[in-house]
Design an enzyme around this catalytic site. Sequence first.
Site, PDB file in Angstrom:
ATOM      1  N   GLU A  95       1.402  -0.007  -4.815  1.00  0.00           N
ATOM      2  CA  GLU A  95       0.556   1.140  -5.105  1.00  0.00           C
ATOM      3  C   GLU A  95       1.441   2.356  -4.892  1.00  0.00           C
ATOM      4  OE1 GLU A  95      -3.418   3.492  -3.538  1.00  0.00           O
ATOM      5  OE2 GLU A  95      -2.069   2.484  -2.141  1.00  0.00           O
ATOM      6  N   ASP A 145       0.814  -1.200   0.000  1.00  0.00           N
ATOM      7  CA  ASP A 145       0.000   0.000   0.000  1.00  0.00           C
ATOM      8  C   ASP A 145       0.858   1.264   0.000  1.00  0.00           C
ATOM      9  OD1 ASP A 145      -2.714   1.289   0.427  1.00  0.00           O
ATOM     10  OD2 ASP A 145      -1.671   2.015   2.202  1.00  0.00           O
TER      11      ASP A 145
END
Length: 603
Positions: free
Chosen positions: A308, A271
């Site tokens: 990401e 993330d």
Amino acid sequence: MSSSVHIEPRTEVEAVPALGASITPEGVTFRVWSTVGADVNVVLSPLTGCEEKRPLLARGNGLFEASFADVQIGDRYMFEVDQTRLPDPYARWLPDGPDGAAIVWRSDYRFVHRAPSLRADELVIYEMHVGTFTPQGTFAAAIPKLRHLKDLGVTCIELMPLAAAAGARGWGYDGVAWFAPYSPYGTPEDLQRFIDEAHGQGLVVIIDMVFNHFGPAGNYLSGYSPEYFTAEHKTPWGDALNYANPYMRRLGLDAAEHWLRTFRINGFRLDATHEIHDPSDLHFLEELAAHVHRLRKDLGTPHFLFCEDDRNWPGLMTRFKMDGVWADDFHHQTRALLTGERDGYFAAYEPTVTALANCINRGWTYEGQTWKVGKERQRGNPADDLPASSFVYTIQNHDQIGNRAIGDRLHLTAGTDGFLAASTLLLFLPMTPLIFQGQEWMADTPFQYFTDHAGELGQAITRGRTAEFAHFQSFAAGDGQVPDPQAEQTFLNSKLDWSELLHGEHPRVLGLYRELLRLRRTDPVLAHSSRRDMRAWTSGDVLIVERSAGSDKRTLLINFGAEPIAIDSVDSLLLPTARVLVSTSIHSGTILPSKVAAIFAHG
């Protein structure tokens, strides 16, 4: 780390001892690192006795440890630092959540299936939120649905974050105990069985790992040492995690290894890696990738790492050796073109077919241009040398649905035809496609932002959610109501309705997805994943994408305009020499209606 395989230390961090409770030849060893405590104890709650406090011995440099032969698997424990009782952030199992006692846990599950051997260019990713994937919201309830995913044609399940977090519901990004599965989903053994059964269906499983912050509730690391964090860097969640500290670094590396060894997962989606700050000569992400790749050889299973990251920085792959990155520019270009939305970051994307074609050809839109939404900056670098599999493309994911005011899915603004056209584009391209749960049948259920935090924190989240969208034109033009993240109904609204598969347009959409994924797997051109053998261009409002392998060609046409277009006006040589493989709508064969996609085969 597991004691079953020895890996020679390669950096300072690998000389740091593992913390928490470990099963050792001496029994159970408890180990704590604290820079604020002089007196550290373990508080035991045995299965057959009363609570008992036992001291851990100071070993120097903040390390405390002791081993006990009489502690049993299943005993509960907490630590006490200078008379302040703290949960174990390194716990393997927290059945009562991160505020409660940990269980001394050992994995006794016997895996039956080996993970399938897949290459990165064979991945079709299916993003799943366990709590809303089924009515029950558990690992066990998801197992019978694995056959649906196999029949669909996906090859990789991406589970949204699983680390233990406060509350009975949430997206998962508030995790605070990186080793323990989120207890509302089931036991560690339930997760092991889910992964084992997925492997048996020919699916690999990766999990979304949040190494950039801890959640706002249930994080007790600072009670052991403030050195886990640094004020030198700020993130949207506060002080950054201090990866220059060997104990923080070891926490991340050990957590990754735990999921790979103990649960046999096949990698991670990391993330917001642009918020992982590390001044070390060897960046944490680079060390993590090297560690995961070493374990791939050691364990004999495929491992994949995706980031990401909003920087559009090829160095994640070329320097840090990640397998790929979420390339959100594709989503933003596609949605801006289909819906005309200009709120937020959509204002940075020209809603034209030409801009979408350029994004496809280049991999992403921003290659160094000025980003003018929010703080101006130069964003991105060219990605000419990256393979197609390095770009994870999507038309929907948890962020792009759930971060909308009411969590509405693409077809509700783009229409059914627009959604099917975008779906065909996604699965025709050689990039790695990601499908969000329910997308394959055009699910009507929203995916809304939901949390379960107590007291003032929960109230602040409710207020903040409404304020976040107050300036959006699309929100102001509506009723101005945002679902309350704290309300249980918001969570329940987001659960998939599997009965939709029986009626309306949903069966037809599922059939289209299955056929497109079948072609992606079996067609000699579409199974060839080279970017160099793909080009995209435009003719008026029509997007044309051509892929080739040898003398064979496949051509995709999508009419993004409002009026039907004669196909021979786009390509006069197409119809006499080609046959239709897939079309998203019934048409005459010479006319391409508005918002319709068709794939043609040559050779």
